[in-house]
Design a protein around this motif. Structure first.
Motif, PDB file in Angstrom:
ATOM      1  N   GLU A  31       7.045 144.684  53.594  1.00 34.00           N
ATOM      2  CA  GLU A  31       8.160 144.372  52.992  1.00 34.00           C
ATOM      3  C   GLU A  31       8.216 144.775  51.573  1.00 34.00           C
ATOM      4  N   LEU A  32       6.885 144.305  50.659  1.00 35.23           N
ATOM      5  CA  LEU A  32       6.780 144.718  49.647  1.00 35.23           C
ATOM      6  C   LEU A  32       6.961 146.264  49.239  1.00 35.23           C
ATOM      7  N   ALA A  33       6.240 146.755  50.188  1.00 38.28           N
ATOM      8  CA  ALA A  33       6.068 148.504  49.860  1.00 38.28           C
ATOM      9  C   ALA A  33       7.378 148.983  50.077  1.00 38.28           C
ATOM     10  N   ALA A  34       8.370 148.426  51.015  1.00 36.13           N
ATOM     11  CA  ALA A  34       9.572 149.104  51.166  1.00 36.13           C
ATOM     12  C   ALA A  34      10.281 148.623  50.066  1.00 36.13           C
ATOM     13  N   LEU A  35      10.128 147.663  49.435  1.00 35.22           N
ATOM     14  CA  LEU A  35      10.887 147.293  48.288  1.00 35.22           C
ATOM     15  C   LEU A  35      10.342 147.983  46.744  1.00 35.22           C
ATOM     16  N   MET A  36       9.473 148.564  46.703  1.00 32.67           N
ATOM     17  CA  MET A  36       9.039 149.151  45.592  1.00 32.67           C
ATOM     18  C   MET A  36       9.834 150.006  44.998  1.00 32.67           C
ATOM     19  N   GLY A  37      10.472 150.840  45.577  1.00 31.72           N
ATOM     20  CA  GLY A  37      11.656 152.061  44.966  1.00 31.72           C
ATOM     21  C   GLY A  37      12.550 151.171  44.451  1.00 31.72           C
ATOM     22  N   ARG A  38      13.092 149.855  44.772  1.00 36.56           N
ATOM     23  CA  ARG A  38      14.258 148.854  44.180  1.00 36.56           C
ATOM     24  C   ARG A  38      13.360 148.612  42.663  1.00 36.56           C
ATOM     25  N   MET A  39      12.257 148.152  42.817  1.00 37.71           N
ATOM     26  CA  MET A  39      11.426 147.698  41.590  1.00 37.71           C
ATOM     27  C   MET A  39      11.363 148.648  40.486  1.00 37.71           C
ATOM     28  N   ALA A  40      11.035 149.958  40.915  1.00 31.01           N
ATOM     29  CA  ALA A  40      11.017 150.964  40.094  1.00 31.01           C
ATOM     30  C   ALA A  40      12.129 151.361  39.391  1.00 31.01           C
ATOM     31  N   GLN A  41      13.121 151.395  40.096  1.00 35.22           N
ATOM     32  CA  GLN A  41      14.564 151.570  39.632  1.00 35.22           C
ATOM     33  C   GLN A  41      15.274 150.951  38.504  1.00 35.22           C
ATOM     34  N   ASN A  42      14.991 149.410  38.826  1.00 34.19           N
ATOM     35  CA  ASN A  42      15.500 148.446  38.043  1.00 34.19           C
ATOM     36  C   ASN A  42      14.554 147.459  37.879  1.00 34.19           C
ATOM     37  N   PRO A  43      13.400 147.386  37.102  1.00 33.75           N
ATOM     38  CA  PRO A  43      12.634 146.254  36.835  1.00 33.75           C
ATOM     39  C   PRO A  43      13.166 145.111  36.602  1.00 33.75           C
ATOM     40  N   ILE A  44      13.794 144.771  35.445  1.00 29.13           N
ATOM     41  CA  ILE A  44      14.161 143.847  34.922  1.00 29.13           C
ATOM     42  C   ILE A  44      15.329 143.177  35.826  1.00 29.13           C
ATOM     43  N   GLY A  45      16.041 143.843  36.623  1.00 30.60           N
ATOM     44  CA  GLY A  45      16.845 143.033  37.724  1.00 30.60           C
ATOM     45  C   GLY A  45      15.855 142.669  38.919  1.00 30.60           C
ATOM     46  N   HIS A  46      14.652 143.115  38.960  1.00 31.86           N
ATOM     47  CA  HIS A  46      13.793 142.821  40.096  1.00 31.86           C
ATOM     48  C   HIS A  46      12.683 142.105  39.748  1.00 31.86           C
ATOM     49  N   ALA A  47      12.811 141.299  38.484  1.00 32.12           N
ATOM     50  CA  ALA A  47      11.522 140.571  38.004  1.00 32.12           C
ATOM     51  C   ALA A  47      11.076 139.808  39.103  1.00 32.12           C
ATOM     52  N   GLY A  48      11.749 139.200  39.839  1.00 31.85           N
ATOM     53  CA  GLY A  48      11.355 138.251  40.867  1.00 31.85           C
ATOM     54  C   GLY A  48      10.599 138.938  41.715  1.00 31.85           C
ATOM     55  N   LEU A  49      10.983 140.251  42.355  1.00 31.17           N
ATOM     56  CA  LEU A  49      10.227 140.954  43.195  1.00 31.17           C
ATOM     57  C   LEU A  49       8.680 141.106  42.644  1.00 31.17           C
ATOM     58  N   LEU A  50       8.881 141.566  41.542  1.00 34.57           N
ATOM     59  CA  LEU A  50       7.683 142.045  40.598  1.00 34.57           C
ATOM     60  C   LEU A  50       6.721 140.834  40.656  1.00 34.57           C
ATOM     61  N   ASN A  51       7.248 139.754  40.408  1.00 34.52           N
ATOM     62  CA  ASN A  51       6.218 138.596  40.433  1.00 34.52           C
ATOM     63  C   ASN A  51       5.711 138.026  41.637  1.00 34.52           C
ATOM     64  N   ALA A  52       6.309 138.557  42.915  1.00 28.49           N
ATOM     65  CA  ALA A  52       6.076 138.313  44.181  1.00 28.49           C
ATOM     66  C   ALA A  52       4.869 139.272  44.373  1.00 28.49           C
ATOM     67  N   LEU A  53       5.171 140.563  44.009  1.00 28.76           N
ATOM     68  CA  LEU A  53       3.925 141.814  44.085  1.00 28.76           C
ATOM     69  C   LEU A  53       2.990 141.144  43.345  1.00 28.76           C
ATOM     70  N   ASP A  54       2.865 140.755  42.056  1.00 26.07           N
ATOM     71  CA  ASP A  54       1.577 140.377  41.477  1.00 26.07           C
ATOM     72  C   ASP A  54       0.848 139.034  42.154  1.00 26.07           C
ATOM     73  N   MET A  55       1.638 138.149  42.751  1.00 24.78           N
ATOM     74  CA  MET A  55       1.216 137.191  43.600  1.00 24.78           C
ATOM     75  C   MET A  55       0.344 137.589  44.651  1.00 24.78           C
ATOM     76  N   ARG A  56       1.067 138.682  45.348  1.00 18.31           N
ATOM     77  CA  ARG A  56       0.213 139.213  46.381  1.00 18.31           C
ATOM     78  C   ARG A  56      -1.048 139.771  45.946  1.00 18.31           C
ATOM     79  N   MET A  57      -1.003 140.353  44.881  1.00 19.24           N
ATOM     80  CA  MET A  57      -2.264 141.037  44.581  1.00 19.24           C
ATOM     81  C   MET A  57      -3.420 139.933  44.092  1.00 19.24           C
ATOM     82  N   ARG A  58      -2.883 138.480  43.567  1.00 25.33           N
ATOM     83  CA  ARG A  58      -4.011 137.568  42.874  1.00 25.33           C
ATOM     84  C   ARG A  58      -4.016 136.051  43.358  1.00 25.33           C
ATOM     85  N   LEU A  59      -3.198 135.984  44.190  1.00 26.43           N
ATOM     86  CA  LEU A  59      -2.695 134.463  44.593  1.00 26.43           C
ATOM     87  C   LEU A  59      -4.161 133.987  45.085  1.00 26.43           C
TER      88      LEU A  59
END
Length: 668
Positions: free
Chosen positions: A558-586
């Motif tokens: 799911e996160l991989a499929a959403l990366m295009g959205r994150m790259a297009q509009n990072p500020i508008g997808h801060a919640g997704l970027l924070n979830a991505l960081d969580m996946r890396m380091r939780l």
């Protein structure tokens, strides 16, 4: 004579129940009436704490002549955006498609099939501020609707095209390097003096602050967290922070955080609380820690409704914005004895001339490392000021219970209770969780809004995501499995009912909810993290809690499929970027044992930053899931384990070692 809105449960709609306007609630019957009369629909969307909504209501909706124009030419529908965020999202997007800035009240004109063709926000009763008068707008739109169907069709078609889901770039990689680079760019545009994004108005932007905080810890670069600390400290000093009663207003109209738009929203305070507690605890910062405690005190004192939390407090009282919160020097003299009045006036910047419209907004922005303030004395004075202020006519309170906003506050209270040493905060969280479940849970799903026995059902993606986060936070704080089980049920229900039919992520509405002109996605953050971000956040915590590799694999996709959205509009997808960081380091911290040593380890784990860990308490390893790597451990006493994926640390029994073990395990 009351109109149809008198039968509503929404406090916002009830504010309009005595209008001479022939209002309808959002319903099939309202659109059927528009078809019968062949009239356009006037859709007016607002919320109970909205200042400009009140202004337009007083100017136009309470006016007999304006109401007569509305009743003659349109079918008028009133919507509480907090009850129906799906409706609000669709028609706000339609307004943006017309090239206009958003805001409330939202005033849109629709066909009898609900298709938007024109709109705006606030319209004055008579032409001013460069805006046409509202009655003239209604007459003109009705005339165009009747006489120029081709114009309506052209606008309707263009807006409908803009509302269709857009293709998302595939094959985009967004990893630690990209996150770090993004964080550096965001930090570079923060206001170096006041914090927050440069300029005015200033919004807290908790999702962006969390993104910077995570980046600082991930990259080991304290300079990325410096804008977060500056922003939170300046907010805590400013007028956006209620210096007397605690809690934060929605935003500041100036760049210094001095003059707030005075409404207080539950969701803002819920998102600020864990940031203030986390950054304040790490820096031992009295400004932030005091503001965090103030949010808890405010929520307990002013926001409780049948053990859950109300939605908001109005900006206005007695028809005047900010009147409840602003002070005059003579009022201070009435509330305090002369020495204390002089002390408070100096510290809180309350003067005869004032700092806003002749009054004074209490603040401490002028303090910049000078002589220390007697904080104990100031606290006693503030208590007396609060008691005096309570005699004023209070702003209105929207006392409906929203599952998603309550979920955010419950999670915040549960995650910060240990670090702030506020056991009462955990008790508040438990009571609110139970209240929401009792009133709003139906089988494996949740409703969205509850008031006076009426439930808006089914709920939205945000409801299931935020309440699942609340369940996971309470499972960690209390060690009680039942909270985890409810969180899992809500996550799985959202996966079944809220999948985005157009791509990855989730839809706001359930697939069995009444259809709208489009099915809105729940992917872009607004004032809350998106429903997709909340659900992924909660599901990642659940997967780590259970060491569930299958769930993690699904989330990775799911996160991989959403990366295009994150790259297009990072500020508008801060919640997704924070979830991505969580996946890396939780880190998953499992505390095994039921004695005092285990309780001490449990509290130590809970005191670690909530962004870095999920906590599980187990009396013995035998109660863990069969595939959990800690289940096979052999222990001679209580211990904690730090796990990253299927890899776990050696048992930790020594006090003060967990933070180091988390860093070693996650970083290895």
């Amino acid at each position: 004579m009351p109109n149809r809105l008198a039968r509503s449960a929404s406090p916002y709609l009830l504010q309009h129940a005595e209008n001479p306007v022939d209002w309808w609630e959002w319903s099939p019957e309202a659109f059927a009436e528009a078809k019968r009369l062949n009239r356009p629909v006037l859709l007016s969307i607002g919320y109970a704490a909205c200042h400009w909504c009140h202004v337009m209501a007083h100017e136009s909706f309470e006016d007999e002549a304006v109401a007569a124009v509305m009743n003659e030419h349109v079918v008028s529908i009133k919507v509480d955006r907090e009850e129906r965020p799906d409706v609000d999202q669709i028609y706000m997007a339609a307004l943006h498609a017309l090239g206009q800035q958003g805001g409330w009240p939202l005033t849109m004109f629709l066909t009898p099939d609900g298709e938007p063709f024109w709109g705006g926000t606030y319209f004055p009763k008579t032409a001013q501020y460069g805006r046409p008068g509202f009655p003239d707008v209604v007459r003109t739109v009705a005339e165009v609707f009747a006489r120029e169907p081709e114009t309506i069709a052209q606008n309707r078609t263009a807006i409908a095209e803009s509302l269709k889901p857009k293709a998302v770039p595939a094959g985009v990689a967004f990893g630690a390097a990209e996150l770090d680079d993004l964080a550096r760019r965001i930090a570079g545009v923060f206001d170096p003096h006041n914090g927050g994004f440069q300029g005015a108005p200033k919004f807290p932007q908790p999702g962006v602050l969390e993104l910077l905080l995570r980046a600082s810890r991930r990259a080991g670069q304290p300079e990325l967290a410096a804008p977060v600390a500056l922003t939170l400290r300046q907010m805590a000093k400013g007028g956006i922070h209620d210096q007397v009663g605690g809690g934060f207003a929605r935003y500041s109209v100036d760049e210094r955080w001095l003059v707030p738009h005075f409404e207080k929203m539950l969701y803002d305070n819920a998102q600020l609380l864990p940031l203030l507690a986390d950054v304040g605890s790490a820096a031992t910062d009295a400004w932030m820690l005091g503001a965090a405690h103030g949010i808890i005190d405010w929520a307990a004192r002013e926001m409780r409704v049948e053990d859950a939390f109300a939605s908001s407090l109005d900006a206005d009282s007695e028809g005047v914005e900010g009147k409840f919160y602003v002070w005059r020097a003579e009022e201070l003299a009435q509330a305090l004895d002369p020495p204390d009045a002089a002390f408070a006036a100096e510290i809180l910047e309350i003067s005869q001339s004032g700092n806003w419209e002749g009054g004074s907004i209490p603040n401490r922005l002028h303090e910049n490392g000078g002589a220390p303030v007697d904080e104990a004395r100031l606290r006693r004075i503030k208590d007396r000021m609060l008691a005096y202020r309570e005699r004023r006519i209070r702003p209105g309170r929207d006392d409906k219970i929203l599952a998603d906003w309550n979920g955010l506050m419950i999670a915040a209270l549960a995650e910060t209770a240990s670090a702030l040493r506020r056991p009462h905060a955990l008790a508040l969280a438990r009571a609110a969780f139970d209240a929401v479940v009792a009133r709003m849970a139906r089988a494996d799903r949740l409703g969205h809004a509850w008031r006076q026995g009426r439930l808006v059902y089914p709920g939205f993606a945000t409801d299931h995501g935020a309440m699942a986060l609340a369940g996971m936070a309470l499972a960690g704080a209390t060690g009680e499995q039942a909270y985890r089980d409810l969180a899992a049920r809500w996550i799985d229900a959202a996966w079944d009912r809220h999948r985005n039919p157009h791509g990855p992520g989730f839809a706001m509405d359930a697939d069995d909810a009444p259809q709208l002109v489009v099915r809105p996605e729940a992917i872009v953050d607004e004032a809350l993290p998106s429903g997709t971000a909340l659900l992924l956040n909660a599901a990642l915590r659940l997967a780590a809690f259970d060491a569930d590799d299958e769930r993690l694999a699904r989330l990775d996709g799911e996160l991989a499929a959403l990366m295009g959205r994150m790259a297009q509009n990072p500020i508008g997808h801060a919640g997704l970027l924070n979830a991505l960081d969580m996946r890396m380091r939780l880190a998953s911290i499992v505390v095994v044992g039921d004695d005092e040593a285990a309780e001490a380890l449990h509290q130590e784990a809970l005191a670690l930053p909530w962004t870095e860990r999920v906590v599980r308490r187990a009396a013995t390893t035998a109660v863990l899931p069969e595939r959990h790597p800690v289940r096979a451990a052999r222990l001679n006493g209580s211990a904690a384990f730090v796990c990253a994926g299927s890899r776990c640390s050696a048992p930790v029994s020594e006090a003060g070692r967990l933070a180091t073990t988390v860093a070693e395990t996650v970083g290895s």
